[in-house]
Design a protein around this motif. Sequence first.
Motif, short mmCIF file in Angstrom:
data_model
loop_
_atom_site.label_atom_id
_atom_site.label_comp_id
_atom_site.label_asym_id
_atom_site.label_seq_id
_atom_site.Cartn_x
_atom_site.Cartn_y
_atom_site.Cartn_z
N ARG A 34 0.34 -1.33 -0.11
CA ARG A 34 -0.07 -0.30 -0.01
C ARG A 34 0.91 1.43 0.09
N ARG A 35 2.26 1.11 0.09
CA ARG A 35 3.16 1.91 0.26
C ARG A 35 2.98 3.05 -1.26
N PRO A 36 2.72 3.10 -2.00
CA PRO A 36 2.79 3.83 -3.26
C PRO A 36 1.20 4.98 -2.97
N VAL A 37 -0.02 4.29 -2.78
CA VAL A 37 -1.10 4.78 -2.49
C VAL A 37 -1.14 5.43 -1.29
N LEU A 38 -0.49 4.87 -0.24
CA LEU A 38 -0.16 5.82 0.62
C LEU A 38 0.58 7.55 0.54
N LEU A 39 1.45 6.92 0.01
CA LEU A 39 2.66 8.47 -0.71
C LEU A 39 1.97 9.42 -1.44
N ARG A 40 1.30 8.52 -2.33
CA ARG A 40 0.24 10.35 -3.07
C ARG A 40 -1.29 10.64 -1.79
N THR A 41 -1.21 10.33 -1.22
CA THR A 41 -2.28 10.75 -0.05
C THR A 41 -1.52 11.80 0.28
N ALA A 42 -0.47 11.31 0.91
CA ALA A 42 0.43 11.99 1.65
C ALA A 42 0.74 13.59 1.08
N ARG A 43 1.45 12.91 -0.12
CA ARG A 43 1.65 14.16 -0.98
C ARG A 43 0.62 15.31 -1.25
N SER A 44 -0.17 14.97 -1.33
CA SER A 44 -1.53 16.07 -1.80
C SER A 44 -1.88 16.44 -0.36
N LEU A 45 -1.35 16.23 1.62
CA LEU A 45 -1.85 16.87 2.27
C LEU A 45 -0.62 18.18 2.12
N THR A 46 0.80 17.22 2.01
CA THR A 46 1.64 18.65 2.35
C THR A 46 2.15 19.16 0.10
N GLY A 47 2.26 18.99 -0.76
CA GLY A 47 2.10 19.86 -1.63
C GLY A 47 4.20 19.26 -1.76
N ASN A 48 4.94 18.22 -0.63
CA ASN A 48 6.81 18.46 -1.39
C ASN A 48 7.05 17.04 -1.10
N PRO A 49 7.02 16.57 -1.95
CA PRO A 49 7.63 15.08 -1.81
C PRO A 49 8.35 15.01 -0.54
N SER A 50 9.56 15.51 -0.26
CA SER A 50 10.34 15.06 0.85
C SER A 50 9.86 15.04 1.96
N ASP A 54 8.47 12.75 4.33
CA ASP A 54 9.10 12.03 5.82
C ASP A 54 7.53 11.44 7.08
N LEU A 55 6.43 12.65 6.04
CA LEU A 55 4.38 12.03 7.12
C LEU A 55 4.56 11.04 6.96
N ARG A 74 -8.98 -5.03 8.35
CA ARG A 74 -9.66 -4.70 6.50
C ARG A 74 -9.56 -3.26 6.89
N ALA A 75 -9.50 -2.52 7.19
CA ALA A 75 -9.52 -1.07 7.49
C ALA A 75 -8.08 -0.02 7.75
N LEU A 76 -7.83 -1.27 7.30
CA LEU A 76 -5.71 -0.20 7.76
C LEU A 76 -6.01 0.88 6.38
N ASP A 77 -6.02 0.59 5.34
CA ASP A 77 -6.16 1.81 4.64
C ASP A 77 -7.11 3.92 5.58
N GLY A 78 -7.85 3.18 6.22
CA GLY A 78 -8.60 3.74 7.18
C GLY A 78 -7.59 4.80 8.02
N TYR A 79 -7.63 3.59 9.18
CA TYR A 79 -6.46 3.92 10.14
C TYR A 79 -5.30 4.85 9.67
N ALA A 83 -4.02 8.28 9.84
CA ALA A 83 -2.93 8.98 11.45
C ALA A 83 -2.16 10.42 10.20
N LEU A 84 -1.94 10.65 9.07
CA LEU A 84 -1.60 10.77 8.45
C LEU A 84 -1.67 12.19 8.53
N LEU A 85 -3.10 12.45 8.15
CA LEU A 85 -3.47 14.04 8.60
C LEU A 85 -4.09 14.14 9.93
N ASN A 86 -3.89 13.52 10.73
CA ASN A 86 -3.49 14.01 12.38
C ASN A 86 -2.28 14.32 12.49
#
Length: 187
Positions: A34-50, A54-55, A74-79, A83-86
């Motif tokens: 799930r790393r690529p999907v979660l990394l896309r979510t993190a990028r949308s939150l920060t706007g900076n790949p680095s 870290d996030l 089964r609900a790990l993505d939501g968790y 965690a990313l958002l918080n």
Amino acid sequence: MTTPVCTSASNAAAAATQTLPFPYPSFSSYVRARRPVLLRTARSLTGNPSDAEDLLQTALTKTYVAWERIEDHRALDGYVRRALLNTRTSQWRKRKVDEFACDELPEPEPVPGGDDPAERQALHDAMWRAITKLPARQRAMVVLRYYEDLSEAQTAEVLGVSVGTVKSAVSRALGKLREDPELVLAR
């Protein structure tokens, strides 16, 4: 947000993880999948790949710590998304603010002869009126030399005169422009 990493320490940590058994193999397989999907979510939150990496690392660390308490895997993505958002919200709240409220707004001091568009336009107009007062030949030489940015040799070639003629005519024209009453007031 990024922190320099000591290569000898990271090499030692990599060697230690290769020799020790990983307590949660399901966590590592989840991260790999799930790393690529979660990394896309993190990028949308920060706007900076680095910052996104870290996030995501911080959110996955929080998830790893709580791995045994998570009942429904089964609900790990939501968790992890929560965690990313918080984590991002906490980082945003902790950011340093360099702006302070004050009673008076600071205004820059006006620079004499600065970038006032009205003054620039008035000077531009005065310059063109003064140039139009010059004889046709001097006017042509000044325009070619200073507005078209031609060299003295190029100006002489365009007008079919010698370089010395261009030098003397431009010198006389600049003298007349220096004495023009409109331009004297504009300086």
